[in-house]
Design an enzyme around this catalytic site. Structure first.
Site, PDB file in Angstrom:
ATOM      1  N   LYS A 240       0.860  -1.180   0.000  1.00 56.58           N
ATOM      2  CA  LYS A 240       0.000   0.000   0.000  1.00 56.58           C
ATOM      3  C   LYS A 240       0.894   1.226   0.000  1.00 56.58           C
ATOM      4  CE  LYS A 240      -3.614   2.436   2.491  1.00 56.58           C
ATOM      5  NZ  LYS A 240      -4.620   2.383   3.548  1.00 56.58           N
TER       6      LYS A 240
ATOM      7  N   GLU B  93       7.505  -7.082   1.493  1.00 56.90           N
ATOM      8  CA  GLU B  93       6.229  -7.044   2.211  1.00 56.90           C
ATOM      9  C   GLU B  93       5.402  -8.305   1.918  1.00 56.90           C
ATOM     10  OE1 GLU B  93       4.997  -5.122   4.427  1.00 56.90           O
ATOM     11  OE2 GLU B  93       5.904  -3.135   4.292  1.00 56.90           O
TER      12      GLU B  93
ATOM     13  N   LYS C 254      -2.065  -1.582  -3.878  1.00 56.26           N
ATOM     14  CA  LYS C 254      -2.928  -0.402  -3.833  1.00 56.26           C
ATOM     15  C   LYS C 254      -2.099   0.866  -3.906  1.00 56.26           C
ATOM     16  CE  LYS C 254      -5.931   1.933  -0.598  1.00 56.26           C
ATOM     17  NZ  LYS C 254      -6.468   1.942   0.710  1.00 56.26           N
TER      18      LYS C 254
ATOM     19  N   TYR D  55     -14.769   0.966  -7.465  1.00 53.43           N
ATOM     20  CA  TYR D  55     -16.013   1.737  -7.407  1.00 53.43           C
ATOM     21  C   TYR D  55     -16.790   1.643  -8.711  1.00 53.43           C
ATOM     22  CZ  TYR D  55     -13.495   3.480  -3.382  1.00 53.43           C
ATOM     23  OH  TYR D  55     -12.806   3.541  -2.203  1.00 53.43           O
TER      24      TYR D  55
HETATM   25  C1  PBG Z   1      -7.595   3.587   5.400  1.00 50.65           C
HETATM   26  C2  PBG Z   1      -7.813   3.347   3.938  1.00 50.65           C
HETATM   27  C3  PBG Z   1      -7.584   4.272   2.892  1.00 50.65           C
HETATM   28  C4  PBG Z   1      -8.108   3.681   1.734  1.00 50.65           C
HETATM   29  C5  PBG Z   1      -8.585   2.401   2.071  1.00 50.65           C
HETATM   30  N1  PBG Z   1      -8.386   2.218   3.449  1.00 50.65           N
HETATM   31  C6  PBG Z   1      -7.040   5.649   2.915  1.00 50.65           C
HETATM   32  C7  PBG Z   1      -5.725   5.934   3.479  1.00 50.65           C
HETATM   33  O1  PBG Z   1      -4.884   5.066   3.711  1.00 50.65           O
HETATM   34  O2  PBG Z   1      -5.504   7.116   3.745  1.00 50.65           O
HETATM   35  C8  PBG Z   1      -8.139   4.340   0.372  1.00 50.65           C
HETATM   36  C9  PBG Z   1      -9.130   3.821  -0.617  1.00 50.65           C
HETATM   37  C10 PBG Z   1      -9.421   4.698  -1.774  1.00 50.65           C
HETATM   38  O3  PBG Z   1      -8.798   5.767  -1.979  1.00 50.65           O
HETATM   39  O4  PBG Z   1     -10.325   4.326  -2.551  1.00 50.65           O
HETATM   40  N2  PBG Z   1      -6.675   2.878   6.076  1.00 50.65           N
END
Ligand code: PBG
Length: 328
Positions: A196, A234, A249, A314
């Site tokens: 992430k 990771e 992500k 989405y």
């Molecule tokens: C929170 C989380 C985030 C997203 C999913 N879980 C935001 C962040 O880490 O600030 C982002 C998902 C998206 O932008 O569609 N832990």
């Protein structure tokens, strides 16, 4: 002309193109993220995400029913809590009476066959807006882990199918796995947010949940967008610690990471086509600058082709309705 090898022969008609097509994206690969907030009878639009809403728990049941009718079977649920319910320890996150856990229970009771995934991180419940515990401006790793473990067990008790740790603390998958097993939830899965990145593409999501960090940024725990090898590290750790699925992500700027991980592991790879990626295509589509449907299908296919078997997106509901219309 003698050109023995002519790739165009495999493109000469629609039927042949379909025969030789290398990837197809079935609806069963898509998971639909859904935002919920406490209260009744509302469906609040999110300005930067046209067509996506913050649902009250009563109305979200109708939305889930509609999605099921379209063929969507798996959902990722995110809660929005008002500021006055947040504290430094994210205390509400493990309270079985919180509306998020209650809504998970209600959905599983009405629709036992859907797959529900949660989000495990402190940010929706934290007065600091960070995924981990903050002290003196620092995000504390080890002190965060038991909080995440309690949150995960509370979600399992509510009936969640897949736990989604999105916090990027070191060691959290192992600690969550152990806590779930100790509590008897050996069948609850973990889809780890493995790679992430500290991305600009989460902006609309943070608006939707009002979950932006109150100070600083997330760069000491989310990954540097410049790094690919670190994603392998990771992934190895998450696999050892007991993750069932690994997620990358965002998706679109990280197709190389999706490909790398899909070649590294035998676990299924998921990719999160995040809020900013959605907003970009929506905005361009609404302005008539691109052919929205073709662009969305191309983007989703590219993520799938790169090696993601599962896509959190989405676009899931629109994609499902296009497939239904085509089948008519
Ligand atoms: C929170 C989380 C985030 C997203 C999913 N879980 C935001 C962040 O880490 O600030 C982002 C998902 C998206 O932008 O569609 N832990």
């Amino acid at each position: 002309m003698n050109i023995p090898s002519r790739p165009r022969r495999n493109r000469k008609s629609g039927v042949i193109r379909e025969m030789v097509r290398e990837s197809r994206l079935p609806l069963s690969a898509l998971m639909y993220p859904v935002f919920i907030a406490e209260g009744q009878g509302f469906k609040q639009p999110i300005a930067s995400m046209p067509g996506i809403f913050r649902w009250s728990p009563d109305l979200v049941m109708e939305e889930i029913r509609e999605c099921i009718a379209l063929g969507i079977r798996s959902f990722v649920l995110f809660p929005a809590f008002p500021d006055e319910k947040k504290d430094q320890l994210a205390s509400l996150s493990a309270d079985p009476s919180n509306f998020y856990l209650q809504t998970i229970r209600a959905i599983k009771a009405s629709f036992p066959d859907v797959v529900l995934m949660s989000d495990v991180a402190m940010d929706p419940y934290s007065s600091d807006g960070h995924d981990g515990l903050v002290r003196d401006g620092k995000i504390l790793n080890d002190e965060t882990l038991p909080i995440l473990a309690r949150m995960a067990v509370a979600q399992a008790e509510a009936g969640i199918d897949i736990i989604g740790p999105s916090d990027m603390m070191d060691g959290r998958v192992g600690v969550i796995r152990e806590a779930l097993d100790d509590a008897g939830f050996t069948e609850v899965s973990i889809m780890s947010y493995t790679a992430k990145y500290a991305s600009a593409f989460y902006g609309p999501f943070r608006e939707a949940l009002d979950s932006a960090p109150r100070s600083g940024d997330k760069k000491t725990y989310q990954m540097d967008p410049a790094n690919r090898l670190e994603a392998i590290r990771e992934a190895e750790l998450d696999e050892e610690e007991g993750a069932d699925m690994l997620m990358v992500k965002p998706a679109l700027s990280y197709l190389d990471v999706i490909l790398t991980l899909s070649e590294q592991t035998h676990l299924p790879i998921a990719a999160y086509n995040v809020s900013g990626e959605f907003a970009m295509l929506k905005a361009a589509g609404q302005n008539g600058w691109i052919d929205y449907r073709r662009a969305v299908e191309e983007v989703l296919l590219s993520i799938h082709r790169a090696g993601a078997r599962i896509i959190l997106t989405y676009f899931a509901k629109e994609y499902a309705s296009w497939m239904r219309d085509d089948a008519k």
